[in-house]
Design an enzyme around this catalytic site. Structure first.
Site, PDB file in Angstrom:
ATOM      1  N   TYR A  29     126.188  15.449  63.921  1.00  0.00           N
ATOM      2  CA  TYR A  29     124.767  15.850  62.674  1.00  0.00           C
ATOM      3  C   TYR A  29     125.230  16.557  62.003  1.00  0.00           C
ATOM      4  CZ  TYR A  29     122.131  12.772  65.279  1.00  0.00           C
ATOM      5  OH  TYR A  29     121.599  11.271  66.418  1.00  0.00           O
ATOM      6  N   GLY A  41     113.755   3.354  60.265  1.00  0.00           N
ATOM      7  CA  GLY A  41     114.405   4.218  59.389  1.00  0.00           C
ATOM      8  C   GLY A  41     113.373   4.305  58.307  1.00  0.00           C
ATOM      9  N   LEU A  59     108.048   1.120  58.725  1.00  0.00           N
ATOM     10  CA  LEU A  59     107.033   0.574  58.980  1.00  0.00           C
ATOM     11  C   LEU A  59     105.904   1.733  58.963  1.00  0.00           C
ATOM     12  CD1 LEU A  59     108.047  -0.251  62.844  1.00  0.00           C
ATOM     13  CD2 LEU A  59     106.708  -1.693  61.442  1.00  0.00           C
ATOM     14  N   GLY A  69     104.524   2.934  55.882  1.00  0.00           N
ATOM     15  CA  GLY A  69     104.127   2.705  54.466  1.00  0.00           C
ATOM     16  C   GLY A  69     104.720   2.039  53.567  1.00  0.00           C
TER      17      GLY A  69
END
Length: 328
Positions: A53, A215, A218, A220
């Site tokens: 990461y 991602g 969901l 908005g």
């Protein structure tokens, strides 16, 4: 904060796991430290990262960032159940990827150095390595646990039969084996309901759901695109899925509006209420997004809403586990 055991272990973890993919990358250093501090103050004791990461700057950057946070003191490290991962390549050089005993041990030592800690609570295999025999994998993990560098071993992106195969091999060695599996899981992507979750429940493996909002899809997506405030929604997995699921997302956002609840909170609450799920792995880019996750913890979706969500985002086949999902 709500807590639960991690799989079959006695280890207690928060029902929200703080993912670190955005820290120091999409969030500024100052806001990233504030997110970590606020989460800890509110009782989030579970933090997840991976050795690669921060690749946008350099691989290992996020672990280094966490190390700088731990170094601020205040028992930050002692209060944190810390998970990181091994598998993905850290360079182009051979033996610096996969799950060979050499790479597992070297990767652990590198992660410890970057995070300025003496131990990793949950050392997760980031993907199955089809070339690594379980005898080799478990030999390396046993070495690290005996040395006190690793407390528990987890997996990520495994299939149900991988969990079974790994656990049977660990049992033969009288080793604890896998205690958690981290899989993509959300209303749009429900594949793990077929075999992964049943296998995890059978073997006492906690399931951590990464990308619980697919991602940002969901969270908005349509509203944010209309407002010009979309970030993740306008790219990557969410953007690709939006056109395929536009009708369902339209219905989803209408349902959330009828409930008077933010779509992101509904998506997280749905994951938290699913059988076998220990915690969603959230990746907030702001304190506001973090607060939304706390509100989702207190949200219980009514049966009518759950039924409508199943209509908008149908489970695979007949629903539930296999073979009943595709057979009688």
């Amino acid at each position: 904060m709500q807590y639960t055991h991690l799989g079959r272990t006695a280890l207690m973890v928060s029902r929200v796991c703080l993912g670190t993919l955005n820290l120091g990358i999409r969030a500024s250093d100052e806001e990233s430290y504030a997110i970590l501090d606020t989460a800890l103050e509110r009782g989030v004791n579970f933090v997840d990262t991976a050795n690669q990461y921060g690749w946008q700057k350099h691989k290992g950057y996020t672990e280094e960032f966490l190390g700088s946070w731990f170094a601020q003191g205040g028992r930050r490290r002692e209060k944190t159940v810390l998970g990181t991962k091994v598998f993905n390549p850290m360079s182009d050089w051979p033996n610096e990827s996969g799950l060979s005993a050499r790479h597992i041990i070297a990767s652990c030592e590198d992660s410890l150095r970057r995070m300025r800690t003496d131990w990793i609570d949950l050392f997760q295999m980031h993907h199955i390595d089809r070339h690594a025999p379980w005898e080799e994998v478990w030999q390396a993990m046993e070495t690290l646990t005996r040395q006190g560098k690793v407390r528990y071993v987890g997996s990520s992106n495994f299939a149900g039969w991988h969990i079974a195969e790994a656990q049977e091999a660990a049992t033969r060695r009288h080793f604890l084996g896998i205690v958690s599996e981290q899989s993509v899981y959300n209303l749009v992507t429900r594949h793990i309901e077929l075999e992964l979750i049943p296998a995890a429940q059978r073997y006492g493996v906690g399931v951590l759901a990464w990308s619980p909002l697919h991602g940002g899809l969901l969270g908005g997506a349509l509203r944010k695109l209309a407002d010009g405030t979309a970030m993740k929604t306008a790219q990557g997995r969410a953007a690709q899925a939006l056109e395929r699921h536009r009708d369902a997302i339209t219905g989803y956002e209408k349902l959330c509006a009828d409930l008077g609840t933010d779509p992101a909170e509904v998506g997280l609450a749905w994951v938290m209420q699913r059988p076998g799920i220990t915690a969603p792995v959230i990746g907030p880019r702001s304190l506001d997004q973090l607060e939304g996750a706390f509100r989702a913890l207190e949200l219980t979706l009514p049966d009518e809403a759950l039924t409508e969500l199943d209509t908008l985002f149908p489970p695979i086949g007949n629903g539930g586990p296999g073979p009943e999902a595709w057979a009688w």
